[in-house]
Design a protein around this motif. Structure first.
Motif, PDB file in Angstrom:
ATOM      1  N   UNK A 254       0.825  -1.216   0.000  1.00  0.00           N
ATOM      2  CA  UNK A 254       0.000   0.000   0.000  1.00  0.00           C
ATOM      3  C   UNK A 254       0.863   1.272   0.000  1.00  0.00           C
ATOM      4  N   UNK A 255       1.856   1.329   0.894  1.00  0.00           N
ATOM      5  CA  UNK A 255       2.685   2.524   1.037  1.00  0.00           C
ATOM      6  C   UNK A 255       3.996   2.423   0.265  1.00  0.00           C
ATOM      7  N   UNK A 256       4.182   1.370  -0.476  1.00  0.00           N
ATOM      8  CA  UNK A 256       5.435   1.179  -1.213  1.00  0.00           C
ATOM      9  C   UNK A 256       5.460   2.053  -2.464  1.00  0.00           C
ATOM     10  N   UNK A 257       6.612   2.642  -2.739  1.00  0.00           N
ATOM     11  CA  UNK A 257       6.741   3.461  -3.939  1.00  0.00           C
ATOM     12  C   UNK A 257       6.878   2.577  -5.171  1.00  0.00           C
ATOM     13  N   UNK A 258       6.537   3.146  -6.315  1.00  0.00           N
ATOM     14  CA  UNK A 258       6.636   2.392  -7.566  1.00  0.00           C
ATOM     15  C   UNK A 258       8.083   2.011  -7.846  1.00  0.00           C
ATOM     16  N   UNK A 259       8.994   2.933  -7.611  1.00  0.00           N
ATOM     17  CA  UNK A 259      10.404   2.653  -7.887  1.00  0.00           C
ATOM     18  C   UNK A 259      10.927   1.519  -7.003  1.00  0.00           C
TER      19      UNK A 259
ATOM     20  N   UNK B 112       6.840   2.584 -17.080  1.00  0.00           N
ATOM     21  CA  UNK B 112       7.163   2.730 -15.658  1.00  0.00           C
ATOM     22  C   UNK B 112       7.808   4.078 -15.398  1.00  0.00           C
ATOM     23  N   UNK B 113       8.780   4.462 -16.229  1.00  0.00           N
ATOM     24  CA  UNK B 113       9.474   5.730 -16.038  1.00  0.00           C
ATOM     25  C   UNK B 113       8.516   6.908 -16.166  1.00  0.00           C
ATOM     26  N   UNK B 114       7.568   6.809 -17.089  1.00  0.00           N
ATOM     27  CA  UNK B 114       6.584   7.878 -17.278  1.00  0.00           C
ATOM     28  C   UNK B 114       5.766   8.092 -16.010  1.00  0.00           C
ATOM     29  N   UNK B 115       5.248   7.013 -15.446  1.00  0.00           N
ATOM     30  CA  UNK B 115       4.405   7.134 -14.262  1.00  0.00           C
ATOM     31  C   UNK B 115       5.218   7.437 -12.999  1.00  0.00           C
TER      32      UNK B 115
END
Length: 266
Positions: A59-64, A120-123
């Motif tokens: 839930x709180x994890x970043x996409x990167x 992925x980089x875009x978002x």
């Protein structure tokens, strides 16, 4: 054979070899057994594709961070056990249902890793911009409250400086969504042009603010004058009609004031 063997070892293997006790090895068979006992037991076990399928973005994890975790597990897979289409599908499966990236991959599926990385980089950049905007807005609110306290004024609700500046907006066109989102959608169009490199000493720039249009640090993308002007120029020549809000009109009033948290103008 025993004398030639050390020349084939890497850094860690050679370190192990040099630490062997003198006169403890008498033949090649004994040396090979010692080597296998030391290193084969520590060899990394390749993983199966279901390892990727079981990964989930918290839930709180970043996409990167999720991407780094997924990439690590992908690198540990056995060779040729999972094609790129499966890797993309498992990655999407691990995203949360409300994720905009997952929704994008559902509407426009990526079939190869190159396309997935670009998406992925875009978002991830959009998310980075949103975080910077929130941080800058919070800092501006805190600063305004301190100024009011110094003047003895009550601490009421502080209007964001970016919103206050709209009454002095120099760009006449009103868009349906923030300009940084429009930029992400049109940046690969032939009519879109990137700006020249920022002038001035980078040391004096606000390192907390990043502009994805200039790909440099100084101000936020939503407050980038150059990007606003470029979009306005594109509208004049007939582009971006689908992004214009026809029900709203901004009347140009004088000069555009400095953006919040921007130490130097463009």
């Amino acid at each position: 054979m025993c004398k030639v063997f050390p020349s084939s070892l890497g850094e860690f293997g050679l370190r192990w070899f040099n630490r062997l006790l003198a006169e403890s090895i008498y033949n090649w068979k004994q040396l090979s057994e010692e080597f296998l006992a030391r290193f084969v037991s520590n060899a990394k076990i390749s993983k199966e594709p279901d390892t990727l399928f079981g990964l989930r973005k918290e839930q709180e994890e970043t996409l990167r961070n999720y991407v780094r975790k997924y990439q690590k597990e992908y690198n540990d897979l056995k060779e040729n056990v999972c094609n790129e289409q499966m890797v993309v599908m498992f990655f999407k499966h691990g995203l949360r249902p409300e994720s905009k990236l997952r929704q994008s991959l559902t509407k426009r599926p990526a079939t190869v890793l190159k396309d997935l990385r670009a998406r992925i980089e875009q978002y991830a950049r959009l998310k980075d911009d949103q975080i910077l905007i929130e941080v800058a807005s919070a800092e501006q609110t805190t600063l305004e409250n301190r100024r009011k306290a110094d003047r003895g004024e009550p601490r009421g609700v502080v209007v964001n400086e970016a919103d206050k500046s709209k009454s002095h907006e120099a760009v006449v066109t009103v868009f349906k969504e923030p300009i940084y989102r429009i930029m992400e959608k049109i940046k690969r169009e032939p009519f879109f042009t990137w700006p020249p490199k920022m002038l001035g000493d980078p040391v004096w720039r606000n390192q907390k603010l990043r502009c994805t249009y200039h790909q440099d640090r100084r101000h936020m993308t939503q407050n980038c004058r150059a990007l606003k002007q470029h979009l306005e120029d594109l509208v004049v020549v007939g582009h971006l009609q689908e992004y214009i809000d026809p029900d709203k009109v901004v009347i140009e009033q004088g000069n555009l004031p400095l953006e919040p948290n921007t130490e130097h103008p463009l």
